[in-house]
Design a protein around this motif. Structure first.
Motif, PDB file in Angstrom:
ATOM      1  N   VAL A  27      -3.339  -1.756   3.187  1.00 17.83           N
ATOM      2  CA  VAL A  27      -3.860  -0.448   2.753  1.00 17.83           C
ATOM      3  C   VAL A  27      -3.874  -0.382   1.228  1.00 17.83           C
ATOM      4  O   VAL A  27      -4.881   0.009   0.613  1.00 17.83           O
ATOM      5  CB  VAL A  27      -3.036   0.710   3.365  1.00 17.83           C
ATOM      6  N   CYS A  28      -2.778  -0.768   0.593  1.00 18.50           N
ATOM      7  CA  CYS A  28      -2.727  -0.755  -0.872  1.00 18.50           C
ATOM      8  C   CYS A  28      -3.714  -1.769  -1.461  1.00 18.50           C
ATOM      9  O   CYS A  28      -4.342  -1.509  -2.498  1.00 18.50           O
ATOM     10  CB  CYS A  28      -1.318  -1.032  -1.371  1.00 18.50           C
ATOM     11  N   LEU A  58      -7.107  -0.146  -1.309  1.00 21.75           N
ATOM     12  CA  LEU A  58      -7.214   0.885  -2.347  1.00 21.75           C
ATOM     13  C   LEU A  58      -7.439   0.263  -3.722  1.00 21.75           C
ATOM     14  O   LEU A  58      -8.257   0.738  -4.509  1.00 21.75           O
ATOM     15  CB  LEU A  58      -5.950   1.756  -2.374  1.00 21.75           C
ATOM     16  N   ARG A  59      -6.737  -0.816  -3.992  1.00 24.31           N
ATOM     17  CA  ARG A  59      -6.890  -1.500  -5.273  1.00 24.31           C
ATOM     18  C   ARG A  59      -8.299  -2.056  -5.429  1.00 24.31           C
ATOM     19  O   ARG A  59      -8.929  -1.939  -6.472  1.00 24.31           O
ATOM     20  CB  ARG A  59      -5.844  -2.623  -5.373  1.00 24.31           C
ATOM     21  N   ALA A 103     -11.031  -0.975  -3.863  1.00 22.83           N
ATOM     22  CA  ALA A 103     -11.968   0.146  -3.971  1.00 22.83           C
ATOM     23  C   ALA A 103     -11.979   0.693  -5.401  1.00 22.83           C
ATOM     24  O   ALA A 103     -13.041   0.975  -5.964  1.00 22.83           O
ATOM     25  CB  ALA A 103     -11.603   1.246  -2.978  1.00 22.83           C
ATOM     26  N   ARG A 104     -10.800   0.832  -6.001  1.00 23.80           N
ATOM     27  CA  ARG A 104     -10.721   1.302  -7.391  1.00 23.80           C
ATOM     28  C   ARG A 104     -11.455   0.344  -8.322  1.00 23.80           C
ATOM     29  O   ARG A 104     -12.225   0.757  -9.183  1.00 23.80           O
ATOM     30  CB  ARG A 104      -9.259   1.452  -7.818  1.00 23.80           C
ATOM     31  N   SER A 115       3.000  -4.077  -2.856  1.00 24.31           N
ATOM     32  CA  SER A 115       2.055  -2.991  -2.559  1.00 24.31           C
ATOM     33  C   SER A 115       1.951  -2.044  -3.744  1.00 24.31           C
ATOM     34  O   SER A 115       0.847  -1.650  -4.149  1.00 24.31           O
ATOM     35  CB  SER A 115       2.501  -2.221  -1.306  1.00 24.31           C
ATOM     36  N   VAL A 174      -1.435  -1.018  -6.541  1.00 23.08           N
ATOM     37  CA  VAL A 174      -2.005   0.300  -6.828  1.00 23.08           C
ATOM     38  C   VAL A 174      -1.494   0.884  -8.140  1.00 23.08           C
ATOM     39  O   VAL A 174      -1.835   2.011  -8.492  1.00 23.08           O
ATOM     40  CB  VAL A 174      -1.774   1.296  -5.662  1.00 23.08           C
TER      41      VAL A 174
END
Length: 181
Positions: free
Chosen positions: A100-101, A104-105, A107-108, A154, A158
Motif C-alpha cells: 500500500v505504501c 502511494l509512493r 502514485a505521488r 513502509s 511515503v
C-alpha cells in the motif's frame, strides 16, 4: 525498437509474478532471485525509454503497476510465508501496509508536475530489494524485528526524505541511441 522499454517492463512484471509463485511453493531463495532479476529489468526499462526518446504516460503507468507486484507485493509475501504465517491479524495488516505504501509512493511520483532531482521517499525498487533480502533471512529474527522492518521501510517510502537517483550517481557519457529510419 520503441517497444523495447515496455518489453523490459513486462520482464519486470513477469519476474515479480514468478517470485510470488515461487514463494507460494516455498522456494524463497529462487523467489528473491526473481525479485533481483526484476530489478535489472526495472533499471533498464527507464534507461531504454530515455535513450530511445519514447518516454510516455503509458510506460510510466505500466512501470508502476509492475513495480507494485515485483517490489511491493512479492518481497513482503516472501517475508510473510517464510516467517510470519503464525502472527495473526497484526502480521497480516502489516504485510498489506508495505505494498500500500509502495503504491502511494508511486502514485505521488507519477503525479509530480515539475521534475525534481532524485526521489521524494524511498523508491519502491530499493525498498523491495531490501525487504526481499530481509525476507530471506527473516527466520533468524524475531517477529518484532520483522514488524519493525515493515514499518520502517513502509514509512520511508511515503516519507518526504530525499533519495538520490542512479541517474545522479552514475555518470552518463553514452551517446543517444538513434533508431534507424
Amino acid at each position: 525498437m520503441k517497444s523495447l522499454p515496455s518489453i523490459l517492463t513486462l520482464g519486470n512484471l513477469s519476474s515479480g509474478m514468478l517470485a510470488v509463485i515461487m514463494a507460494i511453493h516455498g522456494e524463497f531463495s529462487l523467489a528473491v532471485t526473481m525479485i533481483w532479476v526484476a530489478m535489472v529489468f526495472d533499471l533498464f526499462d527507464g534507461y531504454a525509454a530515455r535513450k530511445l526518446h519514447c518516454e510516455g504516460e503509458f510506460g510510466k503507468a505500466l512501470d508502476s503497476l509492475a513495480d507494485v507486484v515485483s517490489f511491493g507485493t512479492a518481497p513482503v509475501l516472501i517475508l510473510y510465508l517464510n516467517s510470519m504465517t503464525e502472527v495473526g491479524m497484526l502480521g497480516m495488516a502489516l504485510t498489506a501496509l508495505f505494498p500500500v505504501c509502495g503504491a502511494l509512493r508511486l502514485a505521488r511520483y507519477n503525479c509530480q508536475k515539475t521534475p525534481i532531482s532524485g526521489f521524494v521517499g524511498m523508491p519502491i525498487t530499493f525498498a523491495g530489494g531490501l525487504m526481499s533480502f530481509f525476507a530471506l533471512w527473516s527466520p533468524y529474527f524475531t517477529t518484532g524485528v520483522a514488524y519493525l522492518v515493515i514499518v520502517v521501510l513502509s514509512g520511508l517510502m511515503v516519507s518526504q526524505i530525499r533519495f538520490p537517483s542512479l541517474k545522479q550517481i552514475l555518470p552518463s557519457h553514452e551517446k543517444d541511441i538513434v533508431e534507424p529510419k
